[in-house]
Design a protein around this motif. Structure first.
Motif, short mmCIF file in Angstrom:
data_model
loop_
_atom_site.label_atom_id
_atom_site.label_comp_id
_atom_site.label_asym_id
_atom_site.label_seq_id
_atom_site.Cartn_x
_atom_site.Cartn_y
_atom_site.Cartn_z
N GLN A 185 0.04 27.11 15.89
CA GLN A 185 -1.11 26.28 16.27
C GLN A 185 -2.39 26.78 15.59
OE1 GLN A 185 -0.24 26.56 20.70
NE2 GLN A 185 -1.22 24.54 20.63
N ARG A 186 -2.57 28.08 15.57
CA ARG A 186 -3.78 28.64 14.95
C ARG A 186 -3.80 28.37 13.46
NH1 ARG A 186 -2.05 32.96 18.16
NH2 ARG A 186 -1.53 34.24 16.33
N ILE A 187 -2.64 28.41 12.83
CA ILE A 187 -2.55 28.13 11.40
C ILE A 187 -2.87 26.66 11.13
CG2 ILE A 187 -0.95 27.92 9.45
CD1 ILE A 187 0.50 30.42 10.61
N CYS A 188 -2.25 25.77 11.89
CA CYS A 188 -2.41 24.34 11.65
C CYS A 188 -3.82 23.84 11.95
CB CYS A 188 -1.39 23.55 12.47
SG CYS A 188 0.31 23.70 11.87
N SER A 189 -4.48 24.47 12.89
CA SER A 189 -5.85 24.05 13.23
C SER A 189 -6.91 24.82 12.46
CB SER A 189 -6.09 24.23 14.74
OG SER A 189 -6.03 25.61 15.10
N GLY A 190 -6.54 25.97 11.93
CA GLY A 190 -7.53 26.83 11.29
C GLY A 190 -7.67 26.65 9.79
N TYR A 191 -6.75 25.92 9.19
CA TYR A 191 -6.79 25.74 7.74
C TYR A 191 -6.64 24.27 7.37
CZ TYR A 191 -5.98 30.79 7.70
OH TYR A 191 -6.08 32.13 7.91
N LYS A 192 -7.30 23.87 6.30
CA LYS A 192 -7.16 22.50 5.82
C LYS A 192 -5.78 22.32 5.20
CE LYS A 192 -9.06 23.57 1.24
NZ LYS A 192 -10.13 23.29 0.25
N PRO A 193 -5.29 21.07 5.10
CA PRO A 193 -3.99 20.84 4.47
C PRO A 193 -3.97 21.40 3.04
CG PRO A 193 -4.75 18.85 5.57
CD PRO A 193 -5.90 19.83 5.61
N GLY A 194 -2.88 22.06 2.69
CA GLY A 194 -2.77 22.65 1.36
C GLY A 194 -1.98 23.93 1.36
N ALA A 195 -2.08 24.66 0.25
CA ALA A 195 -1.23 25.82 0.03
C ALA A 195 -1.43 26.92 1.06
CB ALA A 195 -1.47 26.37 -1.38
N THR A 196 -2.67 27.23 1.40
CA THR A 196 -2.91 28.33 2.34
C THR A 196 -2.27 28.03 3.68
OG1 THR A 196 -5.01 28.90 1.25
CG2 THR A 196 -4.67 29.72 3.48
N ARG A 197 -2.48 26.82 4.20
CA ARG A 197 -1.92 26.46 5.50
C ARG A 197 -0.40 26.46 5.46
NH1 ARG A 197 -2.86 20.65 8.43
NH2 ARG A 197 -1.22 20.04 6.97
N THR A 198 0.19 25.81 4.46
CA THR A 198 1.64 25.68 4.41
C THR A 198 2.32 27.02 4.14
OG1 THR A 198 1.42 23.39 3.66
CG2 THR A 198 3.55 24.45 3.30
N ASN A 246 6.06 26.00 23.75
CA ASN A 246 5.32 25.45 24.90
C ASN A 246 3.98 24.86 24.48
OD1 ASN A 246 5.03 24.82 27.64
ND2 ASN A 246 3.94 26.73 28.07
N VAL A 247 4.03 24.06 23.40
CA VAL A 247 2.82 23.39 22.91
C VAL A 247 2.75 22.01 23.55
CG1 VAL A 247 1.61 22.49 20.89
CG2 VAL A 247 2.92 24.62 20.72
N LYS A 248 1.67 21.73 24.25
CA LYS A 248 1.48 20.45 24.93
C LYS A 248 0.72 19.49 24.01
CE LYS A 248 3.27 22.27 28.64
NZ LYS A 248 4.68 21.93 28.99
N PRO A 249 1.32 18.31 23.70
CA PRO A 249 0.64 17.35 22.81
C PRO A 249 -0.73 16.92 23.32
CG PRO A 249 2.93 16.71 23.21
CD PRO A 249 2.63 17.84 24.13
N GLN A 250 -0.88 16.88 24.63
CA GLN A 250 -2.16 16.46 25.20
C GLN A 250 -3.28 17.47 24.89
OE1 GLN A 250 0.61 17.04 26.84
NE2 GLN A 250 1.30 15.19 27.93
N LYS A 251 -2.92 18.73 24.85
CA LYS A 251 -3.92 19.77 24.59
C LYS A 251 -4.15 19.99 23.09
CE LYS A 251 -3.31 22.48 28.84
NZ LYS A 251 -3.02 23.82 29.40
N ASP A 252 -3.14 19.70 22.26
CA ASP A 252 -3.26 19.90 20.81
C ASP A 252 -2.64 18.69 20.10
OD1 ASP A 252 -3.54 20.84 18.26
OD2 ASP A 252 -2.65 22.81 18.64
N PRO A 253 -3.33 17.54 20.12
CA PRO A 253 -2.75 16.29 19.59
C PRO A 253 -2.50 16.28 18.09
CG PRO A 253 -5.07 16.00 20.13
CD PRO A 253 -4.68 17.35 20.66
N LEU A 254 -3.16 17.14 17.34
CA LEU A 254 -3.01 17.15 15.87
C LEU A 254 -1.89 18.08 15.40
CD1 LEU A 254 -6.78 17.26 14.80
CD2 LEU A 254 -5.29 15.25 15.06
#
Length: 300
Positions: A34-47, A85-93
């Motif tokens: 979750q921290r990776i997906c929300s903390g970085y823009k789409p691209g090489a660093t995130r993936t 245990n990731v809840k879609p309502q709390k982290d929809p993206l």
């Protein structure tokens, strides 16, 4: 020092990393993915970070995500969310972000398989499709010159070694030919310009042979994983064969610019300059924002 580094790496990955992740989750309420997906823009660093996180996981389901088929990825993401245990309502993206990462990761593996299949496909004079592709290359590069016969010294005019080009495709198979045709078909003006440079009386080189050599360079970079940053930055989803061919076009065009600028004394120095160019490409690939994209406009 190397031994100490190995010991530290083992201790970190086996023990410290797990507890560090646990502590950060307690503090932030988010798992590492979750921290990776929300903390970085789409691209090489995130993936790349998501890939490392999944590969390093002690959970079999998370590690297995890296080898999941494309049509099962959505189910795989749901399974990861359940495990973490990731809840879609709390982290929809999160779901969409992780899905994109997995499309890129698994797509890179699939791309390598497709490229390898083409490389292993041997050019055959008895295959009409192979023959038509070869003749198409001639027509694209030499539209005003008629080929006298299938086996002729004319092939040397576009940089093949002998009277029959089929012998030059042994190392890279149909992959080498398809790359040459893709460049000539999609960037016809640029390909003909590169061919004219290759036929220069002093700075010339064998256009087709060098092209096949650059196919080998692209293939080796793909196989080693070095092209991941490029594809993760330029393809927001699954990389396909056309994306590999586009990369080849970049290499063919940029190598020609490099060769002309360097002004080698002789074609006998090709390997030396080829390695120098290879090092430049690998240096670019160290940049997390790398995009090895041909900037001229494609015909398609």
């Amino acid at each position: 020092m190397k031994m100490l580094g190995c010991i530290w790496q083992y201790v970190y990955t086996s023990f410290l990393r797990y507890w560090l992740k646990w502590l950060i989750r307690q503090a932030t309420g988010k798992c590492e993915l979750q921290r990776i997906c929300s903390g970085y823009k789409p691209g090489a660093t995130r993936t790349t970070k998501a890939e490392y996180s999944l590969r390093s996981s002690k959970n079999k389901a998370l590690r297995g995500a890296l080898d999941t088929n494309k049509d099962q990825l959505e189910q795989c993401v749901d399974q990861i969310m359940k495990v973490k245990n990731v809840k879609p309502q709390k982290d929809p993206l999160f779901k969409e972000s992780l899905h994109v990462c997995l499309l890129q990761i698994t797509g890179y593996n699939s791309l390598y398989i497709s490229v390898e299949d083409l490389r292993k496909e041997v050019f055959s004079s008895e295959n009409q499709e192979h023959e038509a592709t070869l003749l198409k290359l001639w027509d694209l590069l030499m539209p005003d010159v008629k080929l006298e016969s299938r086996i002729t010294k004319q092939w040397g005019d576009i940089g093949f070694q002998g009277d029959d080009p089929k012998t030059d495709f042994r190392g890279m198979g149909m992959l080498g030919l398809i790359n040459l045709v893709f460049f000539s078909e999609n960037y016809t003006e640029e390909a003909r310009q590169v061919l004219s440079h290759a036929n220069h009386p002093k700075l010339g080189y064998s256009y087709a042979i060098v092209g096949i050599n650059l196919t080998e360079m692209a293939y080796s970079l793909l196989k080693s994983g070095a092209l991941k940053p490029h594809f993760y930055n330029t393809v927001l989803g699954t990389p396909e064969l056309q994306h590999f061919h586009q990369l080849y076009c970049y290499l063919a065009y940029e190598f020609d610019k490099f060769w002309v600028a360097e002004e080698p004394e002789s074609i006998m120095q090709f390997n030396q300059y080829r390695e120098k160019f290879h090092d430049i490409v690998k240096m670019h690939l160290q940049d997390p924002d790398v995009s090895l994209t041909l900037t001229v406009r494609s015909k398609n």
